[in-house]
Scaffold this active site. Structure first.
Site, short mmCIF file in Angstrom:
data_model
loop_
_atom_site.label_atom_id
_atom_site.label_comp_id
_atom_site.label_asym_id
_atom_site.label_seq_id
_atom_site.Cartn_x
_atom_site.Cartn_y
_atom_site.Cartn_z
N LYS A 112 -7.01 -5.07 -29.11
CA LYS A 112 -7.73 -5.96 -30.04
C LYS A 112 -6.79 -6.50 -31.13
O LYS A 112 -6.99 -7.59 -31.64
CB LYS A 112 -8.90 -5.23 -30.70
CG LYS A 112 -9.91 -4.59 -29.76
CD LYS A 112 -10.78 -5.60 -29.06
CE LYS A 112 -12.05 -5.02 -28.45
NZ LYS A 112 -11.88 -4.11 -27.34
C1 LIG Z 1 -12.53 -3.88 -26.09
C2 LIG Z 1 -11.87 -2.97 -25.12
C3 LIG Z 1 -11.98 -3.16 -23.72
C4 LIG Z 1 -12.84 -4.23 -23.11
O1 LIG Z 1 -12.37 -5.54 -23.35
P1 LIG Z 1 -13.33 -6.79 -23.16
O2 LIG Z 1 -12.57 -7.96 -23.66
O3 LIG Z 1 -14.54 -6.49 -24.01
O4 LIG Z 1 -13.68 -6.88 -21.72
C5 LIG Z 1 -11.26 -2.31 -22.89
N1 LIG Z 1 -10.51 -1.30 -23.39
C6 LIG Z 1 -10.40 -1.09 -24.72
C7 LIG Z 1 -9.58 0.05 -25.20
C8 LIG Z 1 -11.07 -1.90 -25.63
O5 LIG Z 1 -10.95 -1.68 -26.96
#
Ligand SMILES: *Cc1c(COP(=O)(O)O)cnc(C)c1O
Length: 471
Positions: A112
């Protein structure tokens, strides 16, 4: 560049417009009116460039003239200097022709950060230009909240409120949010579930008077500015492995479909991606829809990969829009059907087309633990449970692939130290926190516990803002 809504009714906006709007007024999501195209020579010219240089080339056509080139370069350079690994998204080989792309070297240890670090700086840039202040409110089940807080802490034109479900996040995840000591950061523990937090957030967005009163904005991946920076690491990694003169595959641990949609965008730019594999945990609505065409909501099961515990994958609507030939009225009617009946079905012929590019695999809790253990036995590397879901899905795809010459890149979305209990359960080894987070357990926490009630949360936000922003 213009952006249009997946539901065909809202007005088209430029990049700055979609950054501030988040969700379109017709309830749809913004997508580029047309994807820019990069030629094979454009990609070849990126060989040997730094991550930040590739990011500038990939993002420039999407940003258009909203941010001057030199300013965009500065934003990107600053954003990626917060990463501890100089490569931002390094590749590590874990098997024959199988690579992990580590996306967790940013400040809060999940992918993120890659988008959030530029998003916080985009906000500042636009708010300075407009001489405005906004209030960001978000709901998080874990990683989004800490990445958003880290990106926005201390910025004078933005206040941020993050709701998390009281006593339902991991301790590391909670402490990463609640130990941040900045006047513009506010943590709210809602006495309820993540779904309750999201419902409160949606109610606030739908209360237009409140929305305007506090200049509400959102940082979840319905905002196009969250997706765009993620396209970059698909391009950067593919080029390292020989693109555009060699095809590549990606496997993506998937929840809200934002990350893998960025991979789809990379393909639209002209990057030679052969397969995009959706990896789901036991919340497998996307696996079911790709394999059967039936999109049917179920219950959310808590798993050891909580950032993927989701039933409504908002960004799937962006793919659906293309699957249906960009027919906004059709998407609006499918979404309405979903709201009324809890399900819809995708046309079989259109689904067959989509399956040329997309595959999907569901991975159980036992298989997740086994994958963490197997990777450790084979490579002595620790991987987090979300990454392990991806690896298991990738192994299955590699086993059945006709063409074993195409490399597989599995996205490693979180640092193992974010989920130490399950990593230790699988391997017997407890992953240590990186140095910059070693003090996490000693710092004071700050959060307010509130009732699961939108009016209580609204009054709380008003009161905190009155204290914080000089009238
Ligand atoms: C947010 C997240 C995901 C999923 O990603 P999306 O874009 O919502 O499909 C997978 N792994 C981790 C560690 C995350 O923080």
């Amino acid at each position: 560049m213009k952006y249009i809504s997946t539901r065909g009714q809202a007005e088209a906006l430029n990049f700055e417009g979609v950054l501030m709007a988040g969700l379109a007024r017709d309830g749809g999501l913004y997508v580029p009116e047309a994807f820019p195209k990069f030629s094979a020579d454009d990609f070849r010219a990126m060989r040997g460039l730094s991550y930040a240089e590739i990011a500038l080339r990939v993002m420039t056509p999407f940003v258009g003239d909203c941010i001057a080139g030199a300013d965009l370069k500065k934003i990107i350079d600053e954003a990626y200097s917060t990463f501890v690994h100089h490569d931002v998204s390094p590749l590590v080989q874990i098997g024959p022709n199988h690579f992990l792309m580590q996306l967790y070297h940013g400040p809060t240890l999940a992918f993120k950060d890659v988008a959030m670090q530029v998003l916080g700086r985009f906000y500042d840039y636009v708010l300075n230009k407009r001489d405005k202040h906004i209030t960001v409110v978000g709901a998080t089940s874990g990683d989004t909240g800490s990445a958003a807080i880290e990106a926005i802490r201390g910025r004078s034109r933005t206040s941020i409120f993050i709701m998390h479900p009281h006593n339902r996040t991991s301790e590391v995840q909670r402490r990463q949010m609640t130990t941040v000591d900045a006047a513009n950061v506010h943590n709210i523990a809602v006495k309820g579930t993540f779904d309750d937090c999201q419902n409160i957030l949606k109610a606030m967005f739908n209360d237009h008077a409140f929305r305007d009163e506090i200049a509400l904005s959102g940082v979840n991946s319905i905002n196009w500015a969250r997706i765009m920076p993620q396209i970059v690491y698909y391009v950067a990694s593919a080029i390292q492995l020989g693109a555009p003169d060699r095809e590549v595959n990606f496997t993506v641990p998937t929840g809200n479909f934002g990350d893998i949609f960025a991979g789809y965008c990379a393909k639209q730019l002209g990057l030679p991606i052969e397969k995009l594999v959706i990896a789901s945990n036991s919340n497998d609505i996307l696996t079911r829809v790709m394999n059967t065409g039936e999109h049917k909501l179920g219950e959310v099961h808590p798993t050891m990969s909580p950032s993927m515990d989701i039933q409504i994958s908002s960004n799937f609507e962006r793919l659906l829009f293309d699957i249906y030939g960009r027919d906004g009225a059709k998407i609006a009617s499918l979404m309405n059907e979903l709201k009324e009946t809890g399900e819809f079905n995708i046309d079989a012929a259109l689904l067959a087309d989509a399956r040329q590019l997309f595959a999907a695999q569901r991975v159980s809790e036992d298989e997740t633990l086994a994958a963490i253990r197997k990777v450790y036995d084979q490579t002595e590397m620790l991987v987090d449970p979300h990454t392990a879901v991806g690896i298991e899905a990738a192994w299955r795809e590699i086993k059945t692939a006709d063409d074993k010459a195409t490399p597989m890149i599995t996205l490693s979305t979180a640092h193992p130290a974010k989920f130490p209990d399950n990593v230790e359960k699988a391997t017997g080894v407890r992953p240590p926190l990186p140095k910059h987070l070693e003090s996490l357990y000693e710092l004071d926490e700050r959060f307010d516990v509130l009732a699961n009630d939108v009016d209580v949360v609204k009054s709380h936000i008003r009161a905190k803002l009155a204290d914080e922003v000089p009238a």
